[in-house]
Design an enzyme around this catalytic site. Structure first.
Site, PDB file in Angstrom:
ATOM      1  N   GLN A  31       0.776  -1.385   0.045  1.00  0.00           N
ATOM      2  CA  GLN A  31       0.272  -0.084   0.074  1.00  0.00           C
ATOM      3  C   GLN A  31       0.891   1.328  -0.132  1.00  0.00           C
ATOM      4  OE1 GLN A  31      -2.123  -1.153   3.606  1.00  0.00           O
ATOM      5  NE2 GLN A  31      -0.198  -1.568   4.681  1.00  0.00           N
ATOM      6  N   ASP A  86       0.021   0.789  13.670  1.00  0.00           N
ATOM      7  CA  ASP A  86       0.280   2.227  14.306  1.00  0.00           C
ATOM      8  C   ASP A  86       0.714   2.193  15.681  1.00  0.00           C
ATOM      9  OD1 ASP A  86      -2.352   2.571  15.665  1.00  0.00           O
ATOM     10  OD2 ASP A  86      -2.882   2.190  13.421  1.00  0.00           O
ATOM     11  N   ASP A 137       0.281 -12.167   6.674  1.00  0.00           N
ATOM     12  CA  ASP A 137      -1.314 -11.742   6.559  1.00  0.00           C
ATOM     13  C   ASP A 137      -1.715 -12.408   7.644  1.00  0.00           C
ATOM     14  OD1 ASP A 137      -3.919 -11.803   5.657  1.00  0.00           O
ATOM     15  OD2 ASP A 137      -3.100 -12.277   3.706  1.00  0.00           O
ATOM     16  N   ASP A 155      -7.817  -4.860  14.282  1.00  0.00           N
ATOM     17  CA  ASP A 155      -7.653  -3.377  14.070  1.00  0.00           C
ATOM     18  C   ASP A 155      -7.262  -3.383  12.663  1.00  0.00           C
ATOM     19  OD1 ASP A 155      -6.873  -0.713  14.192  1.00  0.00           O
ATOM     20  OD2 ASP A 155      -5.503  -0.826  15.690  1.00  0.00           O
ATOM     21  N   SER A 156      -8.065  -3.444  11.497  1.00  0.00           N
ATOM     22  CA  SER A 156      -7.607  -3.655  10.116  1.00  0.00           C
ATOM     23  C   SER A 156      -8.064  -2.277   9.387  1.00  0.00           C
ATOM     24  CB  SER A 156      -8.333  -4.976   9.500  1.00  0.00           C
ATOM     25  OG  SER A 156      -9.654  -4.617   9.551  1.00  0.00           O
ATOM     26  N   THR A 157      -7.370  -2.328   8.132  1.00  0.00           N
ATOM     27  CA  THR A 157      -7.985  -1.396   7.172  1.00  0.00           C
ATOM     28  C   THR A 157      -9.315  -1.887   6.561  1.00  0.00           C
ATOM     29  OG1 THR A 157      -6.422  -2.791   5.562  1.00  0.00           O
ATOM     30  CG2 THR A 157      -5.716  -0.667   6.221  1.00  0.00           C
ATOM     31  N   ASP A 158      -9.835  -1.246   5.517  1.00  0.00           N
ATOM     32  CA  ASP A 158     -11.189  -1.612   5.032  1.00  0.00           C
ATOM     33  C   ASP A 158     -11.310  -2.941   4.132  1.00  0.00           C
ATOM     34  OD1 ASP A 158     -12.419   0.769   6.157  1.00  0.00           O
ATOM     35  OD2 ASP A 158     -11.721   1.966   4.503  1.00  0.00           O
TER      36      ASP A 158
HETATM   37  N1  SAM Z   1      -7.627   2.370  12.794  1.00  0.00           N
HETATM   38  C1  SAM Z   1      -7.548   2.243  11.376  1.00  0.00           C
HETATM   39  C2  SAM Z   1      -8.747   2.321  10.499  1.00  0.00           C
HETATM   40  O1  SAM Z   1      -9.715   1.601  10.636  1.00  0.00           O
HETATM   41  O2  SAM Z   1      -8.416   3.397   9.633  1.00  0.00           O
HETATM   42  C3  SAM Z   1      -6.934   0.888  11.186  1.00  0.00           C
HETATM   43  C4  SAM Z   1      -5.217   1.168  11.494  1.00  0.00           C
HETATM   44  S1  SAM Z   1      -3.877   0.066  11.146  1.00  0.00           S
HETATM   45  C5  SAM Z   1      -2.922   1.132  10.706  1.00  0.00           C
HETATM   46  C6  SAM Z   1      -4.545  -1.041  10.007  1.00  0.00           C
HETATM   47  C7  SAM Z   1      -3.346  -1.853   9.628  1.00  0.00           C
HETATM   48  O3  SAM Z   1      -3.929  -3.065   8.922  1.00  0.00           O
HETATM   49  C8  SAM Z   1      -2.201  -1.485   8.693  1.00  0.00           C
HETATM   50  O4  SAM Z   1      -1.036  -1.374   9.296  1.00  0.00           O
HETATM   51  C9  SAM Z   1      -2.174  -2.490   7.632  1.00  0.00           C
HETATM   52  O5  SAM Z   1      -0.845  -2.704   7.308  1.00  0.00           O
HETATM   53  C10 SAM Z   1      -2.834  -3.885   8.339  1.00  0.00           C
HETATM   54  N2  SAM Z   1      -3.432  -4.860   7.543  1.00  0.00           N
HETATM   55  C11 SAM Z   1      -4.216  -4.734   6.428  1.00  0.00           C
HETATM   56  N3  SAM Z   1      -4.577  -6.137   5.890  1.00  0.00           N
HETATM   57  C12 SAM Z   1      -3.800  -6.951   6.570  1.00  0.00           C
HETATM   58  C13 SAM Z   1      -3.821  -8.461   6.763  1.00  0.00           C
HETATM   59  N4  SAM Z   1      -4.316  -9.110   5.749  1.00  0.00           N
HETATM   60  N5  SAM Z   1      -3.138  -8.736   7.789  1.00  0.00           N
HETATM   61  C14 SAM Z   1      -2.529  -8.087   8.799  1.00  0.00           C
HETATM   62  N6  SAM Z   1      -2.629  -6.837   8.496  1.00  0.00           N
HETATM   63  C15 SAM Z   1      -3.171  -6.077   7.730  1.00  0.00           C
END
Ligand code: SAM
Length: 282
Positions: A31, A86, A137, A155-158
């Site tokens: 990303q 983060d 992952d 606590d993931s992305t969308d």
């Molecule tokens: N609070 C935030 C939001 O909802 O906007 C989420 C914050 S946190 C930075 C999200 C994290 O999820 C990112 O660091 C990203 O790299 C991680 N992430 C995304 N897909 C993932 C996966 N399949 N496995 C593990 N981590 C993942």
């Protein structure tokens, strides 16, 4: 010249923050990572152009994703955070002396390294000796565990891009397997207001319900997230999030929080009618 960060909350709605300075912009294998400074929200960081957190309002998200489950089961000792690069969720968890182990698995090591350098206010507890960091992952990581964790926080992305797998049936089934007999799963549950997000929220809720006997949703107001109205999912094998709230225990810990308190805990589960109706149909 004025510099503005603009995010499309829907194709017809935009949200903008005036930027003082762009600190960094890097492309990881997963990303694009950007860090900015702003007058109103302080430092903030985005992934693929979507807001992850701001210095001014991150406490709301991180307190609500952490203290709600922690106030329900006082015996939580082993915790897994999936995503959360983060460090804000780990920071809140590390405040509990009773927690023995916090594993965090984020797919993107670059996010963690950048946050350690540029977002000390959230990443400050990643060096706690109880914290184990894994870069993998989360969908794959979770497959290998059975009854290993008392609490899993997603606590993931969308649900698109690298975060997509963390909203699937396979993932929720494996979370159920990885949790102890009284385990709790909390996840960020998107916003109920805009149709595009509400659809993802309902699909996630429907899938979690297939595995967990107790499955509830709670809310918080997060100004920089789409619509400002954000939901969290609370799924559990045993504990009811309001009936089993251990308020006396939690208040005796004396944790100084800025958003969460035990009255708000109960109130956060009281949802607006339109959300109740949507969840009822899920
Ligand atoms: N609070 C935030 C939001 O909802 O906007 C989420 C914050 S946190 C930075 C999200 C994290 O999820 C990112 O660091 C990203 O790299 C991680 N992430 C995304 N897909 C993932 C996966 N399949 N496995 C593990 N981590 C993942």
């Amino acid at each position: 010249m004025e510099l503005w960060y603009t995010e499309e909350h829907t194709p017809a709605v935009r949200f903008s923050i005036k930027v003082k300075e762009q600190i960094l912009s890097e492309q990881s294998p997963f990303q694009r990572i950007d860090v900015f400074d702003s007058e109103e929200f302080g430092r903030f960081f985005t992934l693929d152009g979507l807001m992850m957190l701001t210095e001014k309002d991150e406490f709301i998200y991180h307190e609500m994703i952490t203290h709600v489950p922690m106030a329900v089961n006082r015996n939580i000792k082993n915790v897994l955070v999936i995503g959360g690069g983060d460090g804000g969720t780990v920071r809140e968890l590390a405040r509990y002396k009773s927690i023995e182990r916090i594993d965090m698995v984020d797919i993107d090591e670059m996010v963690v390294n950048i946050c350690r350098r540029h977002l000390p206010f959230t990443s400050c507890s990643l060096g706690d000796p109880r914290v184990g960091l894994y870069f993998e992952d989360g969908l794959k990581f979770i497959r290998r565990f059975e009854k290993a964790y008392d609490l899993i926080i997603v606590d993931s992305t969308d649900p698109f891009g690298p975060g997509e797998g963390l909203f699937t049936k396979e993932f929720y089934g494996n979370c159920h397997k990885a949790l102890s007999d009284d385990g709790i799963l909390v996840n960020q549950h998107e916003n109920p207001y805009y149709d595009s997000y509400a659809g993802a929220m309902l699909r996630a809720h429907e899938r979690i319900k297939e595995f967990f006997p107790i499955c509830r949703v709670y809310q918080a107001h997060i100004p920089t997230y789409p619509s400002g109205h954000w939901l969290f999912g609370f799924a559990s094998k045993k504990y009811d999030p309001t009936g089993d709230l251990d308020g006396g225990f939690w208040n005796a810990l004396g944790l100084d929080t800025r958003y969460y308190n035990t009255e708000l805990h109960t109130g956060a589960f009281q949802l607006p009618n339109y959300v109740k109706r949507a969840l009822g149909s899920a």
